[in-house]
Design a protein around this motif. Sequence first.
Motif, mmCIF file in Angstrom:
data_model
loop_
_atom_site.group_PDB
_atom_site.id
_atom_site.type_symbol
_atom_site.label_atom_id
_atom_site.label_comp_id
_atom_site.label_asym_id
_atom_site.label_seq_id
_atom_site.Cartn_x
_atom_site.Cartn_y
_atom_site.Cartn_z
ATOM 1 N N ASN A 236 17.283 8.235 -9.734
ATOM 2 C CA ASN A 236 17.197 9.376 -8.835
ATOM 3 C C ASN A 236 15.758 9.760 -8.515
ATOM 4 N N ALA A 237 14.809 9.046 -9.093
ATOM 5 C CA ALA A 237 13.409 9.366 -8.866
ATOM 6 C C ALA A 237 13.034 9.057 -7.420
ATOM 7 N N PRO A 238 12.215 9.903 -6.818
ATOM 8 C CA PRO A 238 11.810 9.641 -5.424
ATOM 9 C C PRO A 238 10.976 8.381 -5.331
ATOM 10 N N PRO A 239 11.077 7.639 -4.253
ATOM 11 C CA PRO A 239 10.294 6.409 -4.101
ATOM 12 C C PRO A 239 8.804 6.698 -4.074
ATOM 13 N N ASN A 240 8.046 5.758 -4.577
ATOM 14 C CA ASN A 240 6.598 5.889 -4.610
ATOM 15 C C ASN A 240 6.052 5.896 -3.183
ATOM 16 N N PRO A 241 5.351 6.965 -2.783
ATOM 17 C CA PRO A 241 4.860 7.038 -1.401
ATOM 18 C C PRO A 241 3.869 5.930 -1.053
ATOM 19 N N ILE A 242 3.080 5.505 -2.039
ATOM 20 C CA ILE A 242 2.108 4.428 -1.789
ATOM 21 C C ILE A 242 2.846 3.124 -1.504
ATOM 22 N N TRP A 243 3.888 2.862 -2.319
ATOM 23 C CA TRP A 243 4.672 1.645 -2.109
ATOM 24 C C TRP A 243 5.366 1.665 -0.750
ATOM 25 N N LEU A 244 5.869 2.827 -0.363
ATOM 26 C CA LEU A 244 6.528 2.944 0.943
ATOM 27 C C LEU A 244 5.541 2.670 2.075
ATOM 28 N N ALA A 245 4.319 3.179 1.920
ATOM 29 C CA ALA A 245 3.299 2.965 2.949
ATOM 30 C C ALA A 245 2.922 1.487 3.036
ATOM 31 N N VAL A 246 2.788 0.850 1.866
ATOM 32 C CA VAL A 246 2.456 -0.582 1.842
ATOM 33 C C VAL A 246 3.580 -1.399 2.465
ATOM 34 N N LYS B 288 5.740 -0.464 4.667
ATOM 35 C CA LYS B 288 5.829 -0.206 6.097
ATOM 36 C C LYS B 288 4.763 -0.946 6.869
ATOM 37 N N GLN B 289 3.598 -1.130 6.250
ATOM 38 C CA GLN B 289 2.468 -1.782 6.924
ATOM 39 C C GLN B 289 2.209 -3.184 6.363
ATOM 40 N N LYS B 290 3.223 -3.827 5.835
ATOM 41 C CA LYS B 290 3.020 -5.098 5.139
ATOM 42 C C LYS B 290 2.493 -6.194 6.070
ATOM 43 N N VAL B 291 2.868 -6.162 7.357
ATOM 44 C CA VAL B 291 2.400 -7.200 8.276
ATOM 45 C C VAL B 291 0.899 -7.036 8.533
ATOM 46 N N TRP B 292 0.479 -5.788 8.786
ATOM 47 C CA TRP B 292 -0.951 -5.527 8.989
ATOM 48 C C TRP B 292 -1.745 -5.896 7.733
ATOM 49 N N ILE B 293 -1.212 -5.545 6.572
ATOM 50 C CA ILE B 293 -1.902 -5.832 5.314
ATOM 51 C C ILE B 293 -2.020 -7.339 5.106
ATOM 52 N N THR B 294 -0.956 -8.080 5.435
ATOM 53 C CA THR B 294 -0.992 -9.534 5.315
ATOM 54 C C THR B 294 -2.086 -10.126 6.198
ATOM 55 N N SER B 295 -2.183 -9.641 7.426
ATOM 56 C CA SER B 295 -3.223 -10.130 8.345
ATOM 57 C C SER B 295 -4.614 -9.811 7.806
ATOM 58 N N ALA B 296 -4.778 -8.605 7.293
ATOM 59 C CA ALA B 296 -6.082 -8.189 6.778
ATOM 60 C C ALA B 296 -6.491 -9.032 5.572
ATOM 61 N N ILE B 297 -5.542 -9.282 4.653
ATOM 62 C CA ILE B 297 -5.839 -10.088 3.471
ATOM 63 C C ILE B 297 -6.185 -11.521 3.871
ATOM 64 N N LEU B 298 -5.422 -12.059 4.817
ATOM 65 C CA LEU B 298 -5.679 -13.419 5.281
ATOM 66 C C LEU B 298 -7.061 -13.538 5.915
ATOM 67 N N LEU B 299 -7.412 -12.559 6.738
ATOM 68 C CA LEU B 299 -8.721 -12.573 7.381
ATOM 69 C C LEU B 299 -9.840 -12.415 6.355
ATOM 70 N N LEU B 300 -9.599 -11.618 5.340
ATOM 71 C CA LEU B 300 -10.588 -11.435 4.273
ATOM 72 C C LEU B 300 -10.813 -12.731 3.506
#
Length: 347
Positions: free
Chosen positions: A7-17, A19-31
Motif C-alpha cells: 500500500n506504500a505510495p510509489p517512489n516519485p523519483i522512480w516514476l519520473a525516471v 516516464k522519461q526512460k526514452v530521453w534518459i536512454t538517449s542521454a546515457i547513450l550520447l554520454l
Amino acid sequence: MADLSSNAPPNPIWLAVKKQKVWITSAILLLIVALVSANQAEDSLGFVVQSLMKTGPYLLLSIGIAAWAVATGADNLIARAFTGSPALMIFLAALAGGLSPFCSCGVIPLIAALLTMGVPLSAVMAFWLASPVMDPSMFLLTSGVLGFEFAVAKTLAAIGLGVAGGYIVLALGGSQILHDALREGVGNGGCGSAKIRNPKPVVWRFWEHSERVEKFGKEAMKTTLFLAQWLTLAFLLESLMLAYIPAETITSVLGGTGIGPIAIATVVGVPAYLNGYAALPLISGLMEQGMASGAGLAFLVAGGVTSLPAAIAVWALVKPRVFTLYIAISLGGAFLIGLAYQGWTMI
C-alpha cells in the motif's frame, strides 16, 4: 504485524525516471559515445538535429492532422471508413501506405491516431508494413538509381507485404498473440471502438469552441512529445550505425547470386540498412558487381520495414509479442519477395 508495503505510495523519483526512460536512454547513450569519442558525439548530435529538421514538414503535417481529427471529431468519420469488408479494408490500407508521401517517421502520429480511433489492427498493420518501403519521392529516386522496373517491383512489394501482413493479423485476431496488443494508453486493441459503435457529430469549425481548441493543443503537444523522444533515440542509433558499420563490410557480405544471398540480404538488411536514400546507391553498386536483383530488393524491403525509425515506432505503440510478429512478417515477406523478383528477372 501486517505487511503494508503493497500500500506504500510509489517512489516519485522512480516514476519520473520511468516516464522519461526514452530521453534518459538517449542521454546515457550520447554520454557513452562522448567518453569514447567527443567528435563522434558532436557528429551524432548534429545528425539527430539535421534529421529532425529534414523530416519536420512531414511530422508537423502528421501531428496537425492527428490533432485536427481529435479536435473536430473527424476521427469518427475516419474510423467509420475502416468498417466493412476486412479484405477491402486491408487492401486499401496497404495501397495507401505504399503510395503515401509520409516517411516512416511522419506516419507515426497517424498510426497512433488510427489505433486510438479503434481501427482494426489488421488494417493498421497493412498500412504500417507498406508505408516505410515506398513513397512518391522514393519511387522517383529508385527509378533514377536502379531503374523504372525495379521501382515498380519495390512498389508492388510494399503493397503486397502490407496485404499479406494484414491478412496474417486478421487470421490471428482471436489468438493470444494479439490479445491486448497495444501498450497502455494507445487505442483499445483495434477491434471495434466506441467511436465506431457510437459515432458523434463532427464540428468542423472547432476553433469556435474553446474546449475543442484546448483539445487540439493537448493532442498536438502529446503527439509532439511522443515523437520527439522516440525519433531522437532512433536517429541517434542510426548515426552510430553510419559511423561504425563500413559500407565495404556490407558489400563483402551481400555480394553474389542465388538463394543464399537473398536470405543473407534479408537478415543483414535489418542492422545494415542505414537509411532509404543511402541504401539505393549501395545496392546499385552491389548489383553492378554481380549481386542478384532479388537479393537487392529483399535488402531494401527488409531494411525499410525494420529501419530504426520504423521499428522503434512499432515498439513504442505495441507490446513485444506484436512487435515480434511485425519483424517476422517483415523478414519472411522480404525473403519471399526477393525470391519472386529473382524468378521474374530470370524469365
